[in-house]
Design an enzyme around this catalytic site. Structure first.
Site, PDB file in Angstrom:
ATOM      1  N   THR A 109     -43.725 -26.192 -15.003  1.00  0.00           N
ATOM      2  CA  THR A 109     -44.355 -25.917 -13.713  1.00  0.00           C
ATOM      3  C   THR A 109     -44.861 -24.486 -13.691  1.00  0.00           C
ATOM      4  O   THR A 109     -44.146 -23.562 -14.068  1.00  0.00           O
ATOM      5  CB  THR A 109     -43.347 -26.159 -12.574  1.00  0.00           C
ATOM      6  OG1 THR A 109     -42.915 -27.513 -12.666  1.00  0.00           O
ATOM      7  CG2 THR A 109     -43.964 -25.899 -11.208  1.00  0.00           C
TER       8      THR A 109
ATOM      9  N   GLN B 118     -51.541  -3.463 -23.895  1.00  0.00           N
ATOM     10  CA  GLN B 118     -51.724  -2.099 -23.399  1.00  0.00           C
ATOM     11  C   GLN B 118     -53.169  -1.818 -23.005  1.00  0.00           C
ATOM     12  O   GLN B 118     -53.439  -0.957 -22.183  1.00  0.00           O
ATOM     13  CB  GLN B 118     -51.307  -1.082 -24.472  1.00  0.00           C
ATOM     14  CG  GLN B 118     -49.812  -1.007 -24.708  1.00  0.00           C
ATOM     15  CD  GLN B 118     -49.060  -0.336 -23.570  1.00  0.00           C
ATOM     16  OE1 GLN B 118     -49.558   0.577 -22.924  1.00  0.00           O
ATOM     17  NE2 GLN B 118     -47.844  -0.786 -23.329  1.00  0.00           N
TER      18      GLN B 118
ATOM     19  N   SER C  63     -50.467  -9.099 -20.534  1.00  0.00           N
ATOM     20  CA  SER C  63     -49.289  -9.208 -19.683  1.00  0.00           C
ATOM     21  C   SER C  63     -49.569  -8.561 -18.336  1.00  0.00           C
ATOM     22  O   SER C  63     -50.125  -7.464 -18.268  1.00  0.00           O
ATOM     23  CB  SER C  63     -48.118  -8.495 -20.374  1.00  0.00           C
ATOM     24  OG  SER C  63     -46.983  -8.539 -19.558  1.00  0.00           O
TER      25      SER C  63
ATOM     26  N   HIS D  79     -47.552  -7.265 -15.978  1.00  0.00           N
ATOM     27  CA  HIS D  79     -46.812  -6.102 -15.473  1.00  0.00           C
ATOM     28  C   HIS D  79     -47.258  -4.763 -16.072  1.00  0.00           C
ATOM     29  O   HIS D  79     -46.791  -3.701 -15.658  1.00  0.00           O
ATOM     30  CB  HIS D  79     -45.295  -6.298 -15.611  1.00  0.00           C
ATOM     31  CG  HIS D  79     -44.732  -6.132 -16.995  1.00  0.00           C
ATOM     32  ND1 HIS D  79     -44.099  -4.985 -17.391  1.00  0.00           N
ATOM     33  CD2 HIS D  79     -44.691  -6.965 -18.064  1.00  0.00           C
ATOM     34  CE1 HIS D  79     -43.673  -5.130 -18.641  1.00  0.00           C
ATOM     35  NE2 HIS D  79     -44.027  -6.325 -19.076  1.00  0.00           N
TER      36      HIS D  79
ATOM     37  N   CYS E 193     -33.147   2.288 -28.874  1.00  0.00           N
ATOM     38  CA  CYS E 193     -31.711   2.125 -29.055  1.00  0.00           C
ATOM     39  C   CYS E 193     -31.450   0.717 -29.550  1.00  0.00           C
ATOM     40  O   CYS E 193     -31.503  -0.240 -28.794  1.00  0.00           O
ATOM     41  CB  CYS E 193     -30.991   2.374 -27.750  1.00  0.00           C
ATOM     42  SG  CYS E 193     -29.217   2.337 -27.951  1.00  0.00           S
TER      43      CYS E 193
ATOM     44  N   GLY F 176     -46.359 -10.988 -22.340  1.00  0.00           N
ATOM     45  CA  GLY F 176     -46.970 -10.569 -23.599  1.00  0.00           C
ATOM     46  C   GLY F 176     -46.188 -11.069 -24.809  1.00  0.00           C
ATOM     47  O   GLY F 176     -46.775 -11.482 -25.816  1.00  0.00           O
TER      48      GLY F 176
ATOM     49  N   ASN G  35     -48.934   0.885 -28.061  1.00  0.00           N
ATOM     50  CA  ASN G  35     -48.126   1.166 -26.872  1.00  0.00           C
ATOM     51  C   ASN G  35     -47.401   2.510 -26.933  1.00  0.00           C
ATOM     52  O   ASN G  35     -47.087   3.085 -25.904  1.00  0.00           O
ATOM     53  CB  ASN G  35     -47.120   0.039 -26.639  1.00  0.00           C
ATOM     54  CG  ASN G  35     -46.386  -0.382 -27.887  1.00  0.00           C
ATOM     55  OD1 ASN G  35     -46.996  -0.757 -28.886  1.00  0.00           O
ATOM     56  ND2 ASN G  35     -45.076  -0.297 -27.859  1.00  0.00           N
TER      57      ASN G  35
HETATM   58  C1  LIG Z   1     -45.178  -4.559 -23.260  1.00  0.00           C
HETATM   59  C2  LIG Z   1     -45.833  -5.027 -24.485  1.00  0.00           C
HETATM   60  C3  LIG Z   1     -45.609  -6.330 -24.980  1.00  0.00           C
HETATM   61  C4  LIG Z   1     -44.627  -7.269 -24.347  1.00  0.00           C
HETATM   62  O1  LIG Z   1     -45.067  -7.757 -23.100  1.00  0.00           O
HETATM   63  P1  LIG Z   1     -44.011  -8.415 -22.097  1.00  0.00           P
HETATM   64  O2  LIG Z   1     -44.855  -8.992 -21.012  1.00  0.00           O
HETATM   65  O3  LIG Z   1     -43.129  -7.308 -21.620  1.00  0.00           O
HETATM   66  O4  LIG Z   1     -43.273  -9.453 -22.855  1.00  0.00           O
HETATM   67  C5  LIG Z   1     -46.292  -6.713 -26.106  1.00  0.00           C
HETATM   68  N1  LIG Z   1     -47.157  -5.889 -26.719  1.00  0.00           N
HETATM   69  C6  LIG Z   1     -47.406  -4.652 -26.281  1.00  0.00           C
HETATM   70  C7  LIG Z   1     -48.394  -3.795 -26.992  1.00  0.00           C
HETATM   71  C8  LIG Z   1     -46.752  -4.172 -25.145  1.00  0.00           C
HETATM   72  O5  LIG Z   1     -46.980  -2.934 -24.726  1.00  0.00           O
END
Ligand SMILES: *Cc1c(COP(=O)(O)O)cnc(C)c1O
Length: 394
Positions: free
Chosen positions: A235, A177, A197, A199, A323, A69, A149
């Site tokens: 790649t 999100q 993203s 994950h 943090c 993301g 998020n």
């Molecule tokens: C987690 C998140 C990202 C970043 O994505 P990554 O794959 O961890 O770099 C960007 N925008 C939002 C709203 C997110 O929740």
């Protein structure tokens, strides 16, 4: 362990891991190779591309795979700004974007671009009228996230997209999100660029995508080989991309049931906290929010301390502060919706998945009740508050 931090990352679904494994072992070939070992990877990458395109109502050739993301947000904003610099140097975004958007915009400000960071209302919603007023003749890009998020607020991106389209301004949305949680269709929403993203929806870390409407002439992000039609060299992360595709297919399959289940658990968690723990407030909108998002401020406590107490009971959640450089900074999102610094620091975020149960929520509320009460007992601000309260009642 009770995992309520799915907004930070999700567990890679077993069927996703299954789908990825052959691309580490027998199908390890470089998709650029002309031998059949490479073509297996190439086919799998293109299958994933079709799945993701289908998920957002796009065409496969409009999907570019990235490292996540953050990269997608950086690419979209920098490329759009650079590509349109002849036309104008003004960008509109919001105060509640993810840092991948905010810090990219701040970097562009150092390089001669002007950025308007829109205020949001008390729920964290961008007002389309305010956005319309912020548009200038030299505005070239609008970037507004689909769902926040931290507080889960859903933004009116369809309305914003139509506004942008009417004015001939590019519209980017960070849907990291939202994807897999709520239906997203780039045609209906008038989106020109969309970041996602893997994950965050049951896929692996380190892989994402940027949707770019066909015909948009935005500059390449990484220069090198001809991968991703020459726009993002390197790649391909074949196992990661295959995992992203599998996660997207799974997300589409389970979305309906997942939404119903998460909304039920979300509202149950909110109700129990509100009924059983005094002096707390729900952050974000009560219903216009992501199905699995709960964000609540507990007065007179530090969210961070409660998190540690929850962690000792095996509960994973997150707080309303980040943090940075050793100090706890209150969340920019919570400040933007009007919270005092102390309220922002007393915030906790619980983000659910389809796997959470009522029993888990009950355990979490019980632990929360105990630790919030315990921290309040030793809190000078709570003592002070009680003193003024009893004075008032005399
Ligand atoms: C987690 C998140 C990202 C970043 O994505 P990554 O794959 O961890 O770099 C960007 N925008 C939002 C709203 C997110 O929740």
């Amino acid at each position: 362990m009770i995992y309520l931090d799915n907004g930070a990352t999700t567990k890679t679904a077993p069927e996703v891991v299954e789908a990825m494994l052959p691309y580490f072992t027998e199908n390890f070939g470089n998709p650029g190779g002309i031998y059949s070992l490479g073509s297996a990877g190439k086919k799998a990458v293109n299958q994933a591309r079709r799945t993701l395109a289908e998920m957002i109502g796009a065409r496969p050739e409009e999907i570019y795979f990235t490292s996540g993301g953050t990269e997608s947000d950086n690419w979209a904003i920098k490329a759009a700004a650079e590509g349109c610099a002849q036309k104008g140097r003004h960008i509109i975004t919001t105060k509640i974007e993810h840092h991948a958007v905010l810090h990219t915009c701040m970097d562009l400000e150092k390089r001669g671009f002007e950025v308007t960071y829109l205020e949001v209302d008390g729920y964290g919603r961008v007002e389309p009228e305010a956005l319309e007023k912020a548009i200038r003749p030299d505005t070239v890009l609008i970037s507004v996230m689909a769902a926040n998020n931290e507080i889960g607020t859903l933004e009116p991106i369809g309305e914003i997209g139509r506004l942008a389209r009417e004015r001939g301004i590019l519209f980017h949305t960070d849907a990291v999100q939202a994807l897999g949680q709520i239906p997203m269709n780039v045609e209906e929403l008038c989106v020109d660029m969309l970041s996602a993203s893997a994950h965050k929806l049951g896929g692996p870390k380190g892989v994402g995508m940027l949707y770019v409407r066909s015909g948009l002439k935005i500059p390449s992000f990484l220069h090198g080989g001809a991968q991703e039609r020459g726009r993002r060299a390197g790649t391909e992360n074949v196992p990661g991309i295959v995992g992203f595709g599998a996660a997207a297919a799974r997300a589409m399959r389970i979305m309906k049931d997942k939404t119903v289940r998460e909304i039920e658990l979300r509202d149950y968690l909110i109700r129990r906290i509100e009924e059983e723990i005094p002096y707390c407030r729900l952050n974000g909108h009560r219903t216009d929010r992501l199905p699995g998002n709960v964000n609540i401020s507990f007065s007179f406590v530090e969210g961070e301390s409660v998190l540690i107490a929850l962690d000792m009971k095996g509960i994973c959640a997150s707080s309303g502060s980040a943090c940075t450089s050793g100090a706890l900074d209150p969340s920019h999102v919570l400040l933007a919706i009007g919270l005092e610094q102390s309220e922002a620091q007393g915030a906790l975020r619980f983000t659910l998945s389809e796997e959470n149960t009522v029993e888990e929520i009950d355990t979490v509320v019980d632990c929360l009740k105990q630790s919030v009460a315990r921290f309040r007992e030793i809190s000078p601000s709570y003592e002070e508050f009680q003193r003024t309260q009893s004075k008032g009642s005399l």
